[in-house]
Design an enzyme around this catalytic site. Structure first.
Site, short mmCIF file in Angstrom:
data_model
loop_
_atom_site.label_atom_id
_atom_site.label_comp_id
_atom_site.label_asym_id
_atom_site.label_seq_id
_atom_site.Cartn_x
_atom_site.Cartn_y
_atom_site.Cartn_z
N MET A 89 0.82 -1.21 0.00
CA MET A 89 0.00 0.00 0.00
C MET A 89 0.85 1.27 0.00
O MET A 89 0.66 2.16 0.82
CB MET A 89 -0.94 -0.01 1.22
CG MET A 89 -1.86 -1.19 1.25
SD MET A 89 -2.75 -1.44 -0.31
CE MET A 89 -4.09 -0.32 -0.10
N LEU A 92 4.66 4.12 -5.58
CA LEU A 92 6.08 3.97 -5.91
C LEU A 92 6.56 5.14 -6.78
O LEU A 92 5.80 5.69 -7.59
CB LEU A 92 6.28 2.65 -6.66
CG LEU A 92 5.97 1.40 -5.80
CD1 LEU A 92 5.76 0.19 -6.67
CD2 LEU A 92 7.08 1.19 -4.77
N HIS A 108 -5.16 -5.14 -8.60
CA HIS A 108 -6.02 -4.05 -8.11
C HIS A 108 -7.44 -4.60 -8.01
O HIS A 108 -7.93 -5.22 -8.96
CB HIS A 108 -5.95 -2.85 -9.07
CG HIS A 108 -6.76 -1.69 -8.63
ND1 HIS A 108 -6.37 -0.85 -7.61
CD2 HIS A 108 -7.96 -1.23 -9.07
CE1 HIS A 108 -7.31 0.08 -7.45
NE2 HIS A 108 -8.28 -0.12 -8.31
N GLU A 173 -8.87 -13.06 -6.88
CA GLU A 173 -7.49 -12.55 -6.87
C GLU A 173 -6.52 -13.70 -6.67
O GLU A 173 -5.49 -13.83 -7.35
CB GLU A 173 -7.29 -11.54 -5.74
CG GLU A 173 -8.07 -10.26 -5.92
CD GLU A 173 -7.76 -9.27 -4.83
OE1 GLU A 173 -6.69 -9.33 -4.22
OE2 GLU A 173 -8.62 -8.39 -4.60
C1 GRF Z 1 -6.62 -6.84 -1.71
O1 GRF Z 1 -7.86 -6.19 -1.86
C2 GRF Z 1 -5.84 -6.63 -2.98
O2 GRF Z 1 -6.67 -6.47 -4.10
C3 GRF Z 1 -5.11 -5.36 -2.74
O3 GRF Z 1 -4.73 -5.45 -1.37
C4 GRF Z 1 -5.80 -6.09 -0.66
C5 GRF Z 1 -5.26 -6.98 0.43
O4 GRF Z 1 -4.48 -7.97 -0.17
N1 GRF Z 1 -3.98 -5.26 -3.62
P1 GRF Z 1 -3.71 -9.09 0.74
O5 GRF Z 1 -4.75 -9.90 1.46
O6 GRF Z 1 -2.80 -8.36 1.70
O7 GRF Z 1 -2.97 -9.90 -0.28
#
Ligand code: GRF
Length: 203
Positions: A89, A92, A108, A173
């Site tokens: 999060m 970059l 995403h 995902e």
């Molecule tokens: C998920 O919603 C993913 O799409 C976003 O981060 C969130 C948490 O992902 N990129 P994770 O469980 O830490 O892999």
């Protein structure tokens, strides 16, 4: 194909990669997991899988560029062929993205180009959309703007909350992200001038 995975949180996508990497047929090894948060549960997942972990807190750096430069040094020590952002999060810097251009992936939680940015599930609900989903894409200097590689759609059900919708999206995902990494590891997938080429065809 040597992969390094960057996380900030729970690491459920990381877990999907660790599970997939248990089978050599996936084409990649997870060489290290790097987090910008020391309390990210994904670090525990990595340790449980015997994978090296590193923590770089952005609070220890005066600016975004110096943090990203430190991350590049840590990441490159593992000689990655592929760098995977999995719930990472942080935005970059262009320098970081350029350094890994063509071998930097992100997932995403929306059907890009819809809902770039945050709170995607809530926004889809508020828009009254009938479907939502996730997108794996190469990372370019445009936030959440890189060329899509693979998408999965899920229905939005009546009574859905952002949480129930997020859970339904996460299941997809965990399916499409390791698949896209395997395509890359097998040399089927590459980025050419910010376009995705799969099996020689521009998507
Ligand atoms: C998920 O919603 C993913 O799409 C976003 O981060 C969130 C948490 O992902 N990129 P994770 O469980 O830490 O892999």
């Amino acid at each position: 194909c040597r992969a390094v995975i960057l996380i900030s949180g729970s690491g459920s996508n990381l877990q999907a990669f660790l599970d997939a990497a248990a089978d050599d047929a996936c084409g990649y090894t997870v060489e290290a997991v790097i987090s910008n948060k020391a309390d990210a549960y994904g670090l525990t997942r990595a340790k449980n899988a015997g994978v090296d972990t590193e923590v770089l807190s952005h609070r220890d750096f005066t600016d975004r560029e110096s943090f990203d430069e430190a991350m590049v040094e840590v990441i490159d020590a593992y000689r990655p062929d592929l760098v995977i952002l999995a719930g990472f999060m942080r935005i970059l810097t262009p320098g970081f993205v350029r350094h890994y251009s063509g071998r930097l992936l992100n997932i995403h939680p929306s059907l890009l180009p819809k809902y770039q940015g945050l709170h995607t599930h809530q926004r889809a609900l508020e828009a009254g959309d009938r479907e939502h989903g996730a997108t794996v894409h190469f990372v370019t200097e445009e936030l959440d703007g890189g060329p899509p590689i693979l998408q999965a759609a899920v229905p939005i059900e009546s009574g859905d909350t952002a949480e129930t919708l997020a859970q339904r999206v996460l299941v997809q995902e965990h399916r499409i992200y390791p698949l896209a990494a395997s395509w890359f590891a097998q040399g089927r997938l590459r980025m050419v001038d910010d376009r995705v080429e799969l099996d020689g065809e521009l998507l």
